[in-house]
Design a protein around this motif. Sequence first.
Motif, short mmCIF file in Angstrom:
data_model
loop_
_atom_site.label_atom_id
_atom_site.label_comp_id
_atom_site.label_asym_id
_atom_site.label_seq_id
_atom_site.Cartn_x
_atom_site.Cartn_y
_atom_site.Cartn_z
N UNK A 129 21.52 -19.77 -39.32
CA UNK A 129 22.68 -18.89 -39.39
C UNK A 129 23.49 -19.08 -38.12
N UNK A 130 24.56 -19.84 -38.16
CA UNK A 130 25.36 -20.06 -36.95
C UNK A 130 25.90 -18.75 -36.40
N UNK A 131 25.97 -18.64 -35.09
CA UNK A 131 26.51 -17.44 -34.45
C UNK A 131 28.03 -17.46 -34.55
N UNK A 132 28.60 -16.50 -35.28
CA UNK A 132 30.04 -16.40 -35.44
C UNK A 132 30.39 -14.99 -35.88
N UNK A 133 31.70 -14.70 -35.94
CA UNK A 133 32.17 -13.35 -36.23
C UNK A 133 32.08 -13.06 -37.72
N UNK B 259 30.46 -19.77 -32.74
CA UNK B 259 30.62 -19.60 -31.30
C UNK B 259 30.06 -20.83 -30.59
N UNK B 260 30.75 -21.23 -29.52
CA UNK B 260 30.38 -22.48 -28.86
C UNK B 260 29.82 -22.30 -27.46
N UNK B 261 30.02 -21.15 -26.82
CA UNK B 261 29.63 -20.97 -25.42
C UNK B 261 28.37 -20.12 -25.31
N UNK B 262 27.28 -20.76 -24.94
CA UNK B 262 26.03 -20.03 -24.72
C UNK B 262 25.58 -19.26 -25.95
N UNK B 263 25.19 -18.00 -25.72
CA UNK B 263 24.70 -17.18 -26.82
C UNK B 263 25.83 -16.68 -27.71
N UNK B 264 27.07 -16.77 -27.23
CA UNK B 264 28.21 -16.30 -28.02
C UNK B 264 28.53 -14.84 -27.81
N UNK B 265 27.84 -14.16 -26.88
CA UNK B 265 28.10 -12.73 -26.68
C UNK B 265 29.54 -12.48 -26.21
#
Length: 677
Positions: free
Chosen positions: A207-211, A223-229
């Motif tokens: 599950x890719x990290x995204x909004x 999200x591309x930078x680190x954890x995406x927080x």
Amino acid sequence: LPTFVRRWETYLRDAKRDKDPVFMPWHMFAELAEESFTLQAPAVCEAILRAGPWDIHPRVAAMFESPPANFIEVIDRYAQLLTLVASEAETEVEEQQESSKQSTREPAALQLREVMFGPKSPCSVPDEGIVHTETYFDTNTCTALWKLQGEVDRWLIGPELPQGDAEQPQGHADWPPGYALILEDRPTPCTPRIFLRGNILTQGDEVPRRFLQILSLTDRKPFANGSGRLELAESITDHNNPLTARVIVNRVWTQHFGSGLVTTPSDFGLRSQPPSHPKLLDWLTSWFIDHGWSLKELHKLVVTSAAFRRSSLGPADTAELARALQVDPDNRLLWRMNPRRLTFEQFRDSMLASTGELKLQTGGKPADLFDVSNSRRTLYGLVDRQFFPAVLRVFDSANPDLHVAKRNQTIVPQQALFFLNHPLVLQRARQLSAVCSDEADMNRAVVRMFGRVLQREPTEDELQDALQILGQSSGEAPTLRLTAADWTYGYGEYQDARQQVESFHQLPHFTGQSWQGGVKWPDNKLGWVQLTATGGHPGNTRATACVRRWTAPRDMTVRVDSNLRHEVAAGDGVRAFVVGSRAGLLASAKVHQSSATLNVDTIQVSRGDTIEFIVDIDRILNSDQFLWKATITELESQSATVWDSEADFPIDYVEKLGPLDQLAQILFCSNEFLFVD
């Protein structure tokens, strides 16, 4: 350990996806069927040898010049190679330490070492706290690490700097270091996966990290930078996101008006009720974003609005008021202000502010809200989710274990009983009375009290009623015997050789019926030691014998009469001693389901001398409760004084409020104080 196995599974899966040159042969052999492995392995070996060094690592390719017999042999060859790589790395580190030379390894060699020692290596334990890494260690190692972590935690939560000290004393080793809790991304964030049927061992797709898709534009990207927080936070507060600012504005509106423009603060979905003022919500949202998301400016806008400053009585015109009640009886259109009861946090702070006790300092550790010495704002109150105070539940405080979008408001008898009887209210009433009682004129004292609590002067009728209350008698407290002050209740150890009590200490807690070690009995530290008006119970060992001490107030001659009883058949009974501070042992007995008389005909004492009535266990701790009444009678005196251990025991009585205290309590209980109107 299973944790390392799961990490290897993830690492090999990622290596296949990324076509890692080190593990490409592994996956080529893994795709062969077991029954045809021997026949197809030579062809795979030929393909490995024909591949270029950028496709398959040369040292890995060299392992498969001869075909393996099965996949187990493939695993063994990889194990041998990685073991050799680890050994080479250790040797090189030792050589570098001796010669102080930098490593000149080629990229191909470093690529193999990354498998064993790199940041993504499945062989290394993450550099994190033991709470996150205990599954990487065996039980004994975990226990040792948790003990070390406990020492660090105890040091961190050690004593704070005394209030008023701006800096830590130089060279003081006992002060805890300055520290703060932070959230830091891992160097290599993991990609979450779906747990099939909620089982962590059966993982599905990544599950890719995204909004959230429903709140995103068409070009939604991971999200591309680190954890995406950070990217998640930016997406939540993006001006194109229609939800976040509306939720914030609606919650601020709810705080000031008691009910939001949307009545479900945490649900803006299709099944929630629509806004009562949709255009107002849209305008406030746009205004809030245009003013830099400033909550301070938003609060100022709301409290200076005409809607907020309306009277709770509604229009002065009778016909207009009747029409408003008919059209909008629930006041959803805000034609008047809804009176709202203060929350527990608000009325506690208001009481402390009225008495002048409220401390406005910021920061620091939380403290017990109901501690007598705690006068800080309720914001800094300690909330223990496991032992949540019942008082907070009575006043509808939010359950700390749940998401509570909006507090309920109930009216139950326990709330009235709290204001009538709880020490928090009674102490504030006494404190307010003490602040206002310095006025010589009672009229001025009443006016001052009204001003502190209700922020206004009393009306003429209120002033007369208040003066009538002040003229009433407050009742008298029970009279204590003068001889009660000569008794002390404690514990210590009776020394046979010295015939004295060693290390006498007073018992720290009085329940109203007994002196004992703490609130709970037996106490964690002092055990069963207890003294009552008629007897008591010794402590768990002879070192905590219960001691009823009498101190002579003047020089005189006295007689001691006492009777000791032990009534229970279980156990082996107790030992008892009557000891004088100068004379030593005066009488002693051992009783088990029996009684004994311990009298002293005459003993001369000087002022400050003591006579102690001591009881400890015999050999075992079992059913050692006892009854012991003692009297000390003054001899050779016209007005002979008698000290009675039962009659002189402390009396637990309710200290009644004085007239001015009662007036303060009445004002604290009034609707004008407890409601925003």
